[in-house]
Scaffold this motif. Sequence first.
Motif, PDB file in Angstrom:
ATOM      1  N   TYR A   1     -12.074   4.400  32.665  1.00  0.00           N
ATOM      2  CA  TYR A   1     -12.686   3.326  33.437  1.00  0.00           C
ATOM      3  C   TYR A   1     -11.780   2.121  33.319  1.00  0.00           C
ATOM      4  O   TYR A   1     -10.936   2.040  32.416  1.00  0.00           O
TER       5      TYR A   1
ATOM      6  N   GLU B   1      -9.790  10.186  54.075  1.00  0.00           N
ATOM      7  CA  GLU B   1      -9.804  11.299  53.128  1.00  0.00           C
ATOM      8  C   GLU B   1      -8.478  12.009  53.294  1.00  0.00           C
ATOM      9  O   GLU B   1      -8.180  12.535  54.363  1.00  0.00           O
TER      10      GLU B   1
ATOM     11  N   ALA C   1     -10.834  11.071  31.159  1.00  0.00           N
ATOM     12  CA  ALA C   1     -11.571  10.284  32.148  1.00  0.00           C
ATOM     13  C   ALA C   1     -11.425   8.830  31.713  1.00  0.00           C
ATOM     14  O   ALA C   1     -11.412   8.535  30.508  1.00  0.00           O
TER      15      ALA C   1
ATOM     16  N   ASP D   1     -10.131   0.325  42.757  1.00  0.00           N
ATOM     17  CA  ASP D   1     -10.084   0.626  41.325  1.00  0.00           C
ATOM     18  C   ASP D   1     -11.092   1.703  40.942  1.00  0.00           C
ATOM     19  O   ASP D   1     -10.825   2.523  40.060  1.00  0.00           O
ATOM     20  N   ARG D   2     -12.228   1.728  41.615  1.00  0.00           N
ATOM     21  CA  ARG D   2     -13.224   2.776  41.350  1.00  0.00           C
ATOM     22  C   ARG D   2     -12.653   4.142  41.751  1.00  0.00           C
ATOM     23  O   ARG D   2     -12.833   5.126  41.045  1.00  0.00           O
ATOM     24  N   GLN D   3     -11.944   4.180  42.897  1.00  0.00           N
ATOM     25  CA  GLN D   3     -11.314   5.422  43.332  1.00  0.00           C
ATOM     26  C   GLN D   3     -10.258   5.876  42.320  1.00  0.00           C
ATOM     27  O   GLN D   3     -10.146   7.054  42.005  1.00  0.00           O
TER      28      GLN D   3
ATOM     29  N   ALA E   1     -10.125   5.107  39.081  1.00  0.00           N
ATOM     30  CA  ALA E   1     -10.779   5.539  37.841  1.00  0.00           C
ATOM     31  C   ALA E   1     -11.400   6.928  38.000  1.00  0.00           C
ATOM     32  O   ALA E   1     -11.264   7.784  37.121  1.00  0.00           O
ATOM     33  N   THR E   2     -12.048   7.156  39.125  1.00  0.00           N
ATOM     34  CA  THR E   2     -12.718   8.440  39.356  1.00  0.00           C
ATOM     35  C   THR E   2     -11.729   9.593  39.443  1.00  0.00           C
ATOM     36  O   THR E   2     -12.005  10.692  38.981  1.00  0.00           O
ATOM     37  N   SER E   3     -10.571   9.343  40.030  1.00  0.00           N
ATOM     38  CA  SER E   3      -9.618  10.414  40.306  1.00  0.00           C
ATOM     39  C   SER E   3      -8.335  10.301  39.491  1.00  0.00           C
ATOM     40  O   SER E   3      -7.325  10.926  39.829  1.00  0.00           O
TER      41      SER E   3
ATOM     42  N   ARG F   1     -12.830   6.988  28.884  1.00  0.00           N
ATOM     43  CA  ARG F   1     -14.254   7.343  29.018  1.00  0.00           C
ATOM     44  C   ARG F   1     -14.506   8.653  28.277  1.00  0.00           C
ATOM     45  O   ARG F   1     -15.534   8.838  27.662  1.00  0.00           O
TER      46      ARG F   1
ATOM     47  N   THR G   1     -12.276  -3.773  43.910  1.00  0.00           N
ATOM     48  CA  THR G   1     -13.132  -2.974  43.023  1.00  0.00           C
ATOM     49  C   THR G   1     -13.343  -1.581  43.592  1.00  0.00           C
ATOM     50  O   THR G   1     -13.453  -0.609  42.840  1.00  0.00           O
ATOM     51  N   TYR G   2     -13.378  -1.447  44.907  1.00  0.00           N
ATOM     52  CA  TYR G   2     -13.500  -0.132  45.536  1.00  0.00           C
ATOM     53  C   TYR G   2     -12.272   0.714  45.207  1.00  0.00           C
ATOM     54  O   TYR G   2     -12.391   1.860  44.796  1.00  0.00           O
TER      55      TYR G   2
END
Length: 162
Positions: free
Chosen positions: A94, A69, A92, A148-150, A152-154, A103, A145-146
Motif C-alpha cells: 500500500y 483496460e 502486496a 496510486d491505488r492501481q 498498489a493493487t497491481s 501489506r 490517488t486513483y
Amino acid sequence: MLPPDAIKEDLQLLRANILDFNPAVETYTPDFLPNAVELIRTVDSEMSIYAAFALISQMCAEANEGHFELGTWTDPVHKDIRNDRAPFFPIAIYLVDDRIYVRGDFSNEGYLSPGDQIVSINGHSDQLILDHLRKFVPSDGYIETYRDRQIATSFPWLYYLY
C-alpha cells in the motif's frame, strides 16, 4: 522483435482512437497530443513486445483516462504472469505519502512484515520506482490517488512489466 514501422503504426492508431473516442481529451489533457507525438517519435528501432506494450501503456497514461483496460491475461505480454512463469514480486503493498509499505509477504522466506517500509528495490529508491510506474498507469483525470491505488493493487505484475 517488432519492427519500428509497425510499432509507430500501432501507436498512431491508438492516438487516433483516443482522440476519436474521448473527444474531450484535448480539453482536459492539453499535453496529450504533443506528448503522444513525441512518444511515437522515440521509436527508432526494433523492440520486444514488452517494450512496445510499455509505449502503448505510456500513451494511454498520457490521456489521463482511467477507464482503459490494457491487454488481457491471455495476450502474449501477460501470459507468463498468468502461467506463473514470470519473476513475480511476491508482496502486496500500500502507498502512503509517496512511500511503499508492505501489506503482505507471500514469499517462502517471509522476510517482510506488514507495515515494513520499502525504501529501495535493487538499488532503486521507492520514489524512483513510483515515478517510473506512474508513467505507465493511467489516472482518472488528474486524480493521483486513483493511479496510486492501481499501482498498489497491481504492484507485483506492474513491477515485472515496467
